[in-house]
Design a protein around this motif. Structure first.
Motif, PDB file in Angstrom:
ATOM      1  N   ASN A  12       0.802  -1.218   0.000  1.00 14.06           N
ATOM      2  CA  ASN A  12       0.000   0.000   0.000  1.00 14.06           C
ATOM      3  C   ASN A  12       0.840   1.276   0.000  1.00 14.06           C
ATOM      4  OD1 ASN A  12      -2.554  -1.294   0.004  1.00 14.06           O
ATOM      5  ND2 ASN A  12      -2.196  -1.852   2.130  1.00 14.06           N
ATOM      6  N   TYR A  13       2.033   1.183  -0.521  1.00 19.12           N
ATOM      7  CA  TYR A  13       2.923   2.337  -0.564  1.00 19.12           C
ATOM      8  C   TYR A  13       2.995   2.885  -1.986  1.00 19.12           C
ATOM      9  CZ  TYR A  13       4.810   1.363   4.091  1.00 19.12           C
ATOM     10  OH  TYR A  13       4.964   1.175   5.426  1.00 19.12           O
ATOM     11  N   GLU A  14       3.225   4.179  -2.069  1.00 20.26           N
ATOM     12  CA  GLU A  14       3.498   4.815  -3.359  1.00 20.26           C
ATOM     13  C   GLU A  14       5.010   4.820  -3.560  1.00 20.26           C
ATOM     14  OE1 GLU A  14       3.168   9.217  -5.438  1.00 20.26           O
ATOM     15  OE2 GLU A  14       2.072   8.834  -3.583  1.00 20.26           O
ATOM     16  N   ILE A  15       5.455   4.389  -4.720  1.00 23.51           N
ATOM     17  CA  ILE A  15       6.886   4.355  -5.002  1.00 23.51           C
ATOM     18  C   ILE A  15       7.274   5.612  -5.774  1.00 23.51           C
ATOM     19  CG2 ILE A  15       8.758   3.133  -6.176  1.00 23.51           C
ATOM     20  CD1 ILE A  15       7.154   0.551  -5.645  1.00 23.51           C
ATOM     21  N   ILE A  16       8.244   6.324  -5.241  1.00 24.86           N
ATOM     22  CA  ILE A  16       8.782   7.505  -5.900  1.00 24.86           C
ATOM     23  C   ILE A  16      10.069   7.072  -6.592  1.00 24.86           C
ATOM     24  CG2 ILE A  16       9.615   9.871  -5.613  1.00 24.86           C
ATOM     25  CD1 ILE A  16       6.643   9.411  -4.795  1.00 24.86           C
ATOM     26  N   ASN A  17      10.051   7.093  -7.916  1.00 26.04           N
ATOM     27  CA  ASN A  17      11.194   6.683  -8.722  1.00 26.04           C
ATOM     28  C   ASN A  17      11.794   7.930  -9.359  1.00 26.04           C
ATOM     29  OD1 ASN A  17      12.989   5.586 -10.543  1.00 26.04           O
ATOM     30  ND2 ASN A  17      11.536   4.155 -11.439  1.00 26.04           N
ATOM     31  N   PRO A  18      13.073   8.227  -9.072  1.00 30.77           N
ATOM     32  CA  PRO A  18      13.664   9.416  -9.683  1.00 30.77           C
ATOM     33  C   PRO A  18      13.677   9.350 -11.211  1.00 30.77           C
ATOM     34  CG  PRO A  18      15.347   8.084  -8.605  1.00 30.77           C
ATOM     35  CD  PRO A  18      14.018   7.503  -8.229  1.00 30.77           C
ATOM     36  N   ASN A  19      13.661   8.143 -11.758  1.00 28.76           N
ATOM     37  CA  ASN A  19      13.567   7.971 -13.197  1.00 28.76           C
ATOM     38  C   ASN A  19      12.149   8.349 -13.618  1.00 28.76           C
ATOM     39  OD1 ASN A  19      13.729   7.237 -15.866  1.00 28.76           O
ATOM     40  ND2 ASN A  19      13.720   5.044 -15.473  1.00 28.76           N
ATOM     41  N   GLY A  20      11.991   9.546 -14.105  1.00 25.66           N
ATOM     42  CA  GLY A  20      10.681  10.036 -14.499  1.00 25.66           C
ATOM     43  C   GLY A  20      10.090  11.040 -13.533  1.00 25.66           C
ATOM     44  N   SER A  21      10.670  11.149 -12.328  1.00 27.86           N
ATOM     45  CA  SER A  21      10.152  12.093 -11.335  1.00 27.86           C
ATOM     46  C   SER A  21      10.922  13.409 -11.312  1.00 27.86           C
ATOM     47  CB  SER A  21      10.205  11.476  -9.935  1.00 27.86           C
ATOM     48  OG  SER A  21       9.376  10.348  -9.872  1.00 27.86           O
ATOM     49  N   ILE A  22      12.096  13.417 -11.915  1.00 23.65           N
ATOM     50  CA  ILE A  22      12.891  14.649 -11.905  1.00 23.65           C
ATOM     51  C   ILE A  22      13.073  15.158 -13.328  1.00 23.65           C
ATOM     52  CG2 ILE A  22      14.106  14.047  -9.770  1.00 23.65           C
ATOM     53  CD1 ILE A  22      16.538  13.369 -11.513  1.00 23.65           C
ATOM     54  N   ILE A  23      13.311  16.442 -13.434  1.00 23.25           N
ATOM     55  CA  ILE A  23      13.560  17.070 -14.728  1.00 23.25           C
ATOM     56  C   ILE A  23      15.065  17.161 -14.902  1.00 23.25           C
ATOM     57  CG2 ILE A  23      13.258  19.155 -16.106  1.00 23.25           C
ATOM     58  CD1 ILE A  23      10.738  19.675 -14.323  1.00 23.25           C
ATOM     59  N   GLU A  24      15.569  16.454 -15.897  1.00 19.29           N
ATOM     60  CA  GLU A  24      17.013  16.453 -16.138  1.00 19.29           C
ATOM     61  C   GLU A  24      17.344  17.487 -17.200  1.00 19.29           C
ATOM     62  OE1 GLU A  24      19.414  13.178 -15.813  1.00 19.29           O
ATOM     63  OE2 GLU A  24      17.817  11.804 -15.243  1.00 19.29           O
TER      64      GLU A  24
END
Length: 154
Positions: A57-69
């Motif tokens: 029941n957790y939300e996964i925060i993946n830097p791949n796609g979550s940050i602007i490079e």
């Protein structure tokens, strides 16, 4: 984490008592720290599946796609650090040789400093990391980059 508090009355042995019921109204969040070499690979997909299986029941925060490079690694890391400050758990993985980059090392260090629980995912096992000292910095002679910066000593 946002918590909704409900005030209610409770009758115990003919005595009224007030109690508070706490309800979570958003999912807890996990930051998935991993080497950029794994971005958009089957390894990344498999590791996310393992995390979802263990933390349903957790939300996964993946830097791949979550940050602007934008080509600026310091700006990218600042965005990652901002995401870490908003999570409840950090889970990290290594490359096949057990090494990982300076970015993941710094993410782990920040989470530990913020008292965010940190787990190392290896072969379907989640290992708790309590101190940054459990991670060894290494020197890779063949390159001056920070792509292979540290290794886990567990």
């Amino acid at each position: 984490m946002i918590i909704h508090i409900k005030k209610s009355k409770l009758n115990i042995e003919n005595k009224d008592a007030t109690y508070f019921k706490y309800e979570r109204i958003n999912k807890m969040k996990i930051y998935y720290a991993h080497h950029m070499f794994k971005y958009d690979t089957e390894d990344e997909n498999n590791e996310i599946k393992q995390i979802k299986k263990m933390f349903k029941n957790y939300e996964i925060i993946n830097p791949n796609g979550s940050i602007i490079e934008n080509g600026n690694s310091k700006d990218a890391m600042k965005q990652c650090f901002d995401l870490i400050r908003k999570v409840d758990i950090l889970i990290f993985t290594t490359l096949e040789d057990g090494n990982f980059g300076k970015g993941v090392y710094d993410e782990i260090g920040l989470a530990i400093d913020l008292n965010i629980p940190v787990f190392f995912l290896r072969e379907n096992i989640f290992i708790k990391v309590n101190k940054i000292e459990e991670i060894s910095k290494i020197i890779v002679e063949s390159t001056k980059s920070n792509r292979r910066f540290a290794t886990i000593t567990i």
